[in-house]
Design an enzyme around this catalytic site. Structure first.
Site, PDB file in Angstrom:
ATOM      1  N   THR A  47      38.326  53.857  39.600  1.00 41.20           N
ATOM      2  CA  THR A  47      37.279  53.308  40.471  1.00 41.20           C
ATOM      3  C   THR A  47      36.016  54.154  40.386  1.00 41.20           C
ATOM      4  O   THR A  47      34.905  53.635  40.279  1.00 41.20           O
ATOM      5  CB  THR A  47      37.773  53.270  41.934  1.00 41.20           C
ATOM      6  OG1 THR A  47      38.988  52.533  41.995  1.00 41.20           O
ATOM      7  CG2 THR A  47      36.735  52.627  42.837  1.00 41.20           C
ATOM      8  N   THR A  48      36.200  55.481  40.419  1.00 41.08           N
ATOM      9  CA  THR A  48      35.060  56.401  40.372  1.00 41.08           C
ATOM     10  C   THR A  48      34.341  56.324  39.035  1.00 41.08           C
ATOM     11  O   THR A  48      33.158  56.654  38.935  1.00 41.08           O
ATOM     12  CB  THR A  48      35.537  57.838  40.656  1.00 41.08           C
ATOM     13  OG1 THR A  48      36.283  57.837  41.888  1.00 41.08           O
ATOM     14  CG2 THR A  48      34.381  58.805  40.782  1.00 41.08           C
ATOM     15  N   ARG A 139      39.685  48.719  48.864  1.00 33.79           N
ATOM     16  CA  ARG A 139      38.949  48.185  47.729  1.00 33.79           C
ATOM     17  C   ARG A 139      39.524  46.873  47.212  1.00 33.79           C
ATOM     18  O   ARG A 139      38.825  46.119  46.539  1.00 33.79           O
ATOM     19  CB  ARG A 139      38.963  49.194  46.558  1.00 33.79           C
ATOM     20  CG  ARG A 139      38.368  50.551  46.840  1.00 33.79           C
ATOM     21  CD  ARG A 139      36.871  50.554  47.025  1.00 33.79           C
ATOM     22  NE  ARG A 139      36.112  50.198  45.862  1.00 33.79           N
ATOM     23  CZ  ARG A 139      35.140  50.942  45.328  1.00 33.79           C
ATOM     24  NH1 ARG A 139      34.851  52.121  45.833  1.00 33.79           N
ATOM     25  NH2 ARG A 139      34.444  50.507  44.304  1.00 33.79           N
TER      26      ARG A 139
END
Length: 294
Positions: A47-48, A139
């Site tokens: 995700t990062t 998320r």
């Protein structure tokens, strides 16, 4: 096997050039910076790493560069809300030499627990590589139950979970239900690392380790060596910045922080946008408090 997945594992940002291409040399420098600080492994394409806006070719390129540049194990993000695409990414990572893969729960589709079982079991049956599940309902809108995780832990290729809910009760239940399996729990939330390790987590897949890897390594090492007071001191020193790194949607704050600290970062990809000026001020102040900025 799963016990090798422990310690501090940075969830790496994907740096871009001004014209929105992958900054390969910058990415290599960032990897070298974290490895020099003693991290246990690295995670590209999470995700990062803005995996949701990487093309398929870019996704594979970032994985390839990470594996080529790293002297520590690479846990490649290969998840997708399309099971066949996740299999394709996972096969590529395995062939490229990744030590393991990280598989987020399918987003947007909102599968049932039965759907999650079928999704992960198909991937695990298709590719022979250690797999770490990734549960981050904030998320994805899907929360994988402890019962589902325990069932998946029975598969020989599924060796752990990145638990990003920060829920101590949930983590305790997962660890209790999987204690007879070769299975680890890694914190997916920096600020929850210390408390999750107290109930049996083996480490953290970390956002803040993009800019302060050495301090996170010291925190985890102190806890592992029984130096609880030292671990708590570092935790409380870093906690305000850990919180601030989520002042807007990840990875906007950490990518901004990395750029301010002189690391390769570059622009965000739409639909993520630069921080609001007021939030940038808050972030800058916290970075100065932690010694990241002068």
């Amino acid at each position: 096997m799963s016990q090798k997945f422990r310690g501090v594992i940075p969830a790496l940002i994907t740096p871009f050039t001004a014209d929105n291409q992958i900054d390969v040399e910058g990415f290599r420098r960032n990897i070298e910076f974290t490895i020099k600080s003693g991290v246990s492994a690295i995670v590209p394409c999470g995700t990062t790493g803005e995996s949701a806006t990487l093309s398929a070719l870019e996704h594979m390129k970032v994985t390839d560069v990470a594996i080529e540049a790293s002297s520590v194990p690479v846990i490649a993000g290969t998840g997708s809300n399309n099971t066949e695409e996740a299999i394709e990414y996972t096969k590529h990572a395995a062939d490229a030499g990744a030590a393991a893969v990280l598989l987020i729960t399918p987003y947007y589709n909102k599968p049932t627990q039965s759907g999650l079982l079928a999704h992960y079991e198909k991937i695990a049956d298709s590719v022979d590589i250690p797999m770490i599940l990734y549960n981050v309902p904030s998320r994805t809108s899907v929360d994988m139950s402890a019962a589902t995780i325990a069932e998946l832990a029975k598969h020989p290729n599924i060796v752990g979970i990145k638990e990003a809910t920060g829920d101590m009760g949930k983590a305790t239940e997962i660890l209790s239900k999987t204690q007879d399996e070769d299975f680890v729990l890694l914190s997916g939330d920096d600020v929850a690392t210390l408390s999750l390790m107290a109930v049996g987590a083996t480490g953290v897949i970390s956002v803040i380790a993009n800019i302060l890897p050495e301090k996170m390594v010291r925190l985890v090492s102190a806890f592992e060596n029984g130096k609880i007071a030292e671990a708590m001191k570092i935790h409380y020193e870093l906690a305000p910045l850990m919180k601030t790194l989520f002042i807007e949607t990840n990875p906007a704050p950490i990518k901004t922080a990395a750029g301010l600290a002189g690391h390769a970062a570059g622009p965000l990809r739409l639909p993520l946008v630069p921080l609001q000026p007021s939030n940038l001020e808050v972030l800058t102040a916290e970075l100065k408090k932690c010694g990241v900025l002068k």
